[in-house]
Motif scaffolding. Structure first.
Motif, PDB file in Angstrom:
ATOM      1  N   GLU B 337       0.822  -1.213   0.000  1.00  0.00           N
ATOM      2  CA  GLU B 337       0.000   0.000   0.000  1.00  0.00           C
ATOM      3  C   GLU B 337       0.859   1.268   0.000  1.00  0.00           C
ATOM      4  OE1 GLU B 337      -3.095  -0.068  -0.658  1.00  0.00           O
ATOM      5  OE2 GLU B 337      -3.225  -2.251  -0.556  1.00  0.00           O
ATOM      6  N   MET B 338       2.038   1.183   0.555  1.00  0.00           N
ATOM      7  CA  MET B 338       2.910   2.350   0.535  1.00  0.00           C
ATOM      8  C   MET B 338       3.372   2.636  -0.894  1.00  0.00           C
ATOM      9  SD  MET B 338       6.165   3.099   2.951  1.00  0.00           S
ATOM     10  CE  MET B 338       7.509   2.433   1.972  1.00  0.00           C
ATOM     11  N   ILE B 339       3.699   1.598  -1.625  1.00  0.00           N
ATOM     12  CA  ILE B 339       4.123   1.789  -3.011  1.00  0.00           C
ATOM     13  C   ILE B 339       2.967   2.338  -3.836  1.00  0.00           C
ATOM     14  CG2 ILE B 339       4.941   0.581  -5.088  1.00  0.00           C
ATOM     15  CD1 ILE B 339       7.040   1.027  -2.769  1.00  0.00           C
ATOM     16  N   GLU B 340       1.777   1.806  -3.627  1.00  0.00           N
ATOM     17  CA  GLU B 340       0.607   2.312  -4.352  1.00  0.00           C
ATOM     18  C   GLU B 340       0.376   3.785  -4.010  1.00  0.00           C
ATOM     19  OE1 GLU B 340      -1.346   1.526  -6.658  1.00  0.00           O
ATOM     20  OE2 GLU B 340      -3.120   2.776  -6.380  1.00  0.00           O
ATOM     21  N   THR B 341       0.461   4.122  -2.737  1.00  0.00           N
ATOM     22  CA  THR B 341       0.183   5.503  -2.318  1.00  0.00           C
ATOM     23  C   THR B 341       1.233   6.465  -2.871  1.00  0.00           C
ATOM     24  OG1 THR B 341      -0.871   4.705  -0.303  1.00  0.00           O
ATOM     25  CG2 THR B 341      -0.132   6.997  -0.308  1.00  0.00           C
TER      26      THR B 341
END
Lengths: 496, 496, 496, 496
Positions: B337-341
């Motif tokens: 989710e950090m990469i997506e964000t």
């Protein structure tokens, strides 16, 4: 006879064993292109034991004056352990970091049953210890390769052996007792090089309760016994592989196979545990104690290879002076030497096992060593891949290099720094790919116990009373139960 | 015509191109069992563009009312970038995290030459911008697949193109100028799916100096042009592979090939840079600016796969409630989710490019996103392999599973938790092996720029004046050159 | 006399020395509330040396039959080093991880000048070795505390001593030569406990070139010599501090002071180097070699304290069974025991110094040990603070606990688990704050050489020829210059 | 009146409140040298709200046309959240990374009781919502500073409130119900700046069960109410501190005090929850939802300071070009900008709260942001300390710098690179010590929820169905319950 030659060893494997590999039944394992990778690897033990250069290290004379493998002798002193480290390092250096397994793993199982059988005999009046000694002598006199079958297939890991739902054979168990032996069924998994061994030694993989009594069983049996089926791990290479493209995977196929026991008869004299469930965990625990020397020794040899490949790739690419590359080479060196130092320290500070005149590596240090090795491995591969470059993923096959139509183009365009042969650079690239494969990764994490297993051992072995005494004294907390090291220290700040 | 069908695309590849794979010249790439993995993967773009379900997302109507790929249009707004992210995510979801490359990489090269050609024309009075637009229209009208050739083979990395010792072709260069075009020689490496494309766009991989003038060259050319040879990357699978054993490697062979130019003629109208060395670096830089959206988008999709595999293996093994497993699943979720964000934020806070009405992702955020992805990847594979278990290394082949002689044994003994099909567990095990291969590792580190490249960009983009102003104010250091954000803040502690 | 009592030692410090602390000149350091923290800490060496319980470990009889500090004898064997480790551990355990410095640091400087003076004498015909021996005997016979002055203030670190711009005294240097000695000026920084010592030993902190000849100077001098000014490091506590609130900072004020030399006369017999610039680096290097034993020994003792505090806080808070707490305790244990093991191994595998019959710890292992300690420290403090809780930041003062108006409230509300005294919990909380202070952090990183210094040493010591030989053999690269360990290994796969 | 001046605010604190600090009862908090650090810090909110430069950002006109704090209005839109971020950043920049707390924390508690009171009223027919609105209006009209009391002292953490052994007041509870209100006892800990506020808002810190009904209580009360005692956290500085030596600790004393309730009467109109135990957890949960914006915003401002200090120390020491220093500066920049980007993204992708027309930051992103901040903090301090040098531990006091007897020596010897004032270098060194104190460390880990709390939230919020669907499709596992994103994707490899 005692020592076998490599050829005698190889021929001994054509004994009717039931082995499958990549979807087919293998009629003769000594003729199979892929299984021979394993056979040749295991054979290195025989090659070197017969080589005068290594014989003094690898072998001893037994009581009869016959030359036998040193690894099959019980290790009784710190010096024995240090010599065993040299044995393992020689093996590992000869075969790219993976000791050929004629006796490598199973010797530790033999030690384990040696220790525990005496305890069982003492309590239950059994004669397992004699069985173990007879088996040891048989192995020595015939210079047999033997494998260790420890890990059961386990099914649902949240259930004990007897609680399993689908069937009761997720752990190897006694299905019948006969006057002259027992009949067993079940399967063991990840059994390294079993298809290239003569015998297999089976023991429980963890502690058992009373209701799991039938699963508390240890024994040895020839690999070609009636009812045994071996299904090989999927090979990493296909027939026709080239050692240029597959320098490790084409040389070392450990073949951690599935071994299935379908109503296999075990004669009484080869039984080392039979239902004495309270000792099951001890066998597993003792195996771990002895086996820790292995991991703590060959891993450092493997890291020589990794660090050397990193340095060579840096030089071949002309980037060995770059700050970030030097940083990574430093880290790799530290990793390599730290594992070597911790491994050696575990042997140097070994523990005396009272039941049986054995020593084994210091468990705290050995667990730290293994944990550090496994926990840092993926960082090491990241650094190695970073230094080697994208070519690790994109290099053409060596077949293209050897193809006259494309050879000149590859020779010209895959050149690195002047003075480095293009072929050498490509070979090193292929080595890096092999060294950083998923297989290597998984082996690192799971072989010789998982990271979580090491953490658990470290916590259990922690000397919290000492640590707590140190903190309580500093915080000026009064306590009755301080540790000897702190009990009598003078007051600080001092009174004078 | 505009949009091609998948079949039309495939047929277009049988055009006499010179391609080698695994030691052999391939007469027709559309008939080759391994090269067809790439072809089929690239074809997914055509399959989906023709599917009414995805057409609104993937295509636009051009000025003539013809349907053309959205990816070939210049992105002019934040909304365009966010739509492009959806395009890339759809591509990536359809093909297991790797967007099929009909236009995926090269569109960013097209954007780069669009921007830079206008600058060159302005300074030198050339007409490259018109060439670029004509090429873009040609691609659109014929719905062509095109590859990007950026990375030169480089030889000794401590030497510039013209300083190389062994020969002068380590970087693609102009060897002859003719009235109607130029002749080029040299080689580019890691050229993704070039053997499955119609055209290739070539540009310099970094800045050049005056003496490297001949290496400052950008152009487009059909892949079957006279003098071009493609040597494929060594395939991960052998003919006869099974998607059970090779779910990713049997589906996505990116084939990052070597492409060699041996005196290839480039007609004038396909030239986008020719000796204007001071612009060479700008093309490379602009390519990076545009291409960052790719990595920052598809990586999160890839991580869905990794995190999902970890969760399923945990459930199949019955260990999903264990504390250390939960810890690892949490980490994997956070990573995903950090990469997506971060990737989404880079698009949301995009930068307007003044020369050409373009936007591109925020470079600071995009570099952080890529760095975090690549730097954490090996930890993710460690966790995934840890949860999945040693079986990732030791599972037999699916051929053994399908072999009637061994099927029942495998069905029985490789079962996990009750209720989970043994086949599903084995399939997931194989997926884990494919997801954690050395190929994936290396791609993660080196594709879209190395870790060091991202670090360098971040340092260059750092707003140190702001950071320093904050620290000087806190330390009560008087300074004339504070930052606007801190210049007028009231005294603290306050005076009142 | 030989051994001094603690009282004699203390009185010896009132000798007119020029010491400043917290903005004021200190007329008598033995009467100063803050400087006495240091004095009392250093005095612990005298307390224990006079204690029969420790005398056998801490002292030896010299040639005259007088009892002298073992630490002042040269270490000649592995057993000496192992005994020295026990000495350092006793010191460190007595005083919360920081060995009181009467001889702790400077003994290593003494060893360094012992080794190097012989080399200088040999080349230049000087008599420095005799000066060193005379100084050693003087220290022994009078049982003096002495400090080591190594680190110069340095000014601009990118410039050498003689290149400095603002003035030439950033490194201690010879400003005048006289028949009976030299006159020196300059300043040394971070000079641990110098204000609590009788003598200071000065040596260059790194290699010098010919133009820096005046800076190549080593000597010993009483701390109260004319022209010496000491400015203390800012104390961590104020007068009136309580050991409840400041268990470490109120007990151990190392006072790493600035020592300034303003035209200080050094008599000839106390000079150990004077302009022989080519030996300057050797002194610094040899000091590091000997001093590594210190860090590698006391750090493990300090970690006992940290790990013990973590365990006690977990118990006091009732969270010692939580999975994440167990994970952190495991990590802390591993860290503690790994540092101990590496430190011990460095001594066990010590190096024989040829010029002088000395041994010193294995530099590779010792550097790894120090690096691992320093690199992991901040993670350890994070874990400790995490387990201890926010109360580490927010606990009221012990003065509130002792204030009758608030005592009952604090007793009631700061209680943890039943059975744990509130006072004990508060004391432990305060210990955690002291253990994780910025001072401790910085000491960890910078004392005994920075992380970068260790990395550099490790890279220099790396056995790359061995590593490369391993990789070349595996990649089947032919080479003439392989390493002995790999040169004669049999072919693999084997021929038989 | 609405907006108060700083002076009016300060005077309002002299109201007879019972406050202890460092062992003494404080008769008037506005006259206390240490408590005034807090007062002045909190006063900055008033200073800036009255400053025309900031008024548009910090205040709004209410329905009556009076100017009130924007922070006290409910945030209803994404734009409100983004504005609130600007408010928090301004606050934080003005006071070195720590927003002065007149409304900073407690506004989130007010939002929480706003949302939950409506739910309680709906179920139980209570009128808490009206009480909340009346309290909000009272705060606005009088521009009051108010603190949030959430964390109970907890005693044994393995026991619930009503199970506690030693006494029943480890959590604030109702001890008596009266017609016009309730009487409460117990204590809350870590209550930031409560001694510098007018009111305190109390709420449960976690979910309660039926038997803990008396602990399900929320209310507001003036800080000087009868029965309230505040015991301050131990101050970091002593009276007479200097801002040179203590740039942060002398400016920002958050004073996370203990607040004790000894039979305190709460009038009915200030009660927001009274025994409705099933809502206790919701208040705590909603507080966390709103409060996440705080941490995710001011942390990035704090990191500006840290990164700026690192850059300046590198420049002052003349080491800013060294490779390892550049590496650390890059890391610090990435850390700073990643936290800013994640924090902003959490606001941009906010969640609409249905009960009450509120928005709050995206919990997944906000938890990741806080976790990354806290988890990396100790690495940041390690890097900062490494760059700054040992001088952070060993610099003398500024009193020595100001002492005419030692000023010249310090000026001369603590100089760094030419052109840098020695005083500036020393000031920066002191800032680094303050920035890396144990207090800062602990705040980082424990404020706004511990690392474990964030991990738990992330796991709970994880979209495992999506992740699993991705993995099952790749492994070709057939399933009925796939995720919408994967359900209709075309077959791959494609059929055409």
């Amino acid at each position: 006879m005692a020592l076998k030659t490599a050829r005698q060893y190889l021929e001994s494997l054509n004994d009717g064993r039931v082995v499958y590999c990549d979807g087919e039944r293998v009629p003769d394992v000594t003729k199979h292109p892929i299984l021979n990778i394993t056979n040749n690897w295991v054979a290195m033990d025989y090659v070197m034991s017969n080589d005068p250069k290594y014989q003094a290290l690898l072998t001893d004379l037994d009581a009869d004056g016959e030359r036998v493998a040193f690894a099959l002798q019980p290790q009784k002193t710190r010096e024995d352990l240090l010599r065993l480290r040299e044995v393992v390092k020689l093996w590992a250096r000869a075969t790219f970091g993976k000791p050929p397994g004629a006796k490598f793993v199973a010797k530790d199982g033999l030690n384990a049953v040696t220790v525990v059988s005496r305890r069982v005999d003492k309590k239950h009046g059994t004669t397992y210890a004699a069985n173990v000694e007879s088996f040891r002598k048989y192995l020595q006199k015939n210079d047999l390769a033997f494998a260790m079958g420890l890990t059961d297939v386990k099914g649902d890991r949240s259930l004990s052996p007897s609680q399993q739902v689908q069937h009761k054979d997720f752990y190897v168990r006694i299905v019948e007792e006969r006057p002259d032996g027992i009949v067993v069924s079940g399967a063991k998994t990840h059994i390294s090089q079993v298809a290239a061994c003569n015998e297999v030694l089976i023991a429980p993989c963890h502690a058992m309760k009373a209701e799991d009594k039938d699963y508390a069983v240890a024994f040895a049996i020839p690999v070609n016994a009636q009812g045994i089926t071996i299904i090989s791990a999927e090979p990493e290479v296909s027939p026709g592989y080239d050692l240029f493209d597959h320098p490790i995977t084409g040389s070392v196929y450990i073949n951690d196979a599935l071994i299935v026991f379908d109503n296999v008869f075990i004669p009484s004299e080869r039984i080392f545990l039979k239902g004495e469930w309270e000792f099951a965990g001890q066998v597993a625990y003792m195996f771990a104690n002895f086996h820790r020397l292995s991991a703590e020794t060959y891993k450092a040899v493997e890291l020589e290879l990794v660090t050397g490949a990193a340095m060579l790739m840096a030089e071949y690419n002309g980037i060995e002076k770059k700050a970030h590359v030097r940083e990574k080479l430093t880290w790799l060196t530290m990793y390599t030497e730290m594992i070597e130092t911790l491994g050696r320290a575990a042997a140097e500070h070994c523990i005396q096992e009272t039941d049986g005149d054995f020593v084994y590596p210091n468990p705290m240090i050995a667990n730290i060593c293994k944990y550090q090795f496994a926990d840092n491995w993926h960082t090491a591969t990241k650094y190695l891949q970073d230094i080697a470059g994208g070519i690790v993923a994109t290099a053409p096959s060596s077949k293209d290099y050897h193809n006259p139509e494309t050879h000149a183009l590859m020779e010209k365009y895959f050149a690195g720094k002047a003075g480095i042969a293009t072929e050498d650079r490509l070979r090193m690239v292929k080595l890096v790919r092999d060294l950083t494969s998923a297989y290597e990764d998984v082996l690192t994490i799971h072989a010789e116990g998982s990271l979580e297993a090491q953490k658990l051992s470290i916590l259990v072995l922690a000397d919290f009373e000492r640590y707590k005494a140190a903190a309580m004294r500093a915080a000026r907390i009064k306590t009755d139960k301080t540790h000897a090291l702190f009990a009598e220290l003078p007051a600080f700040p001092p009174q004078f």
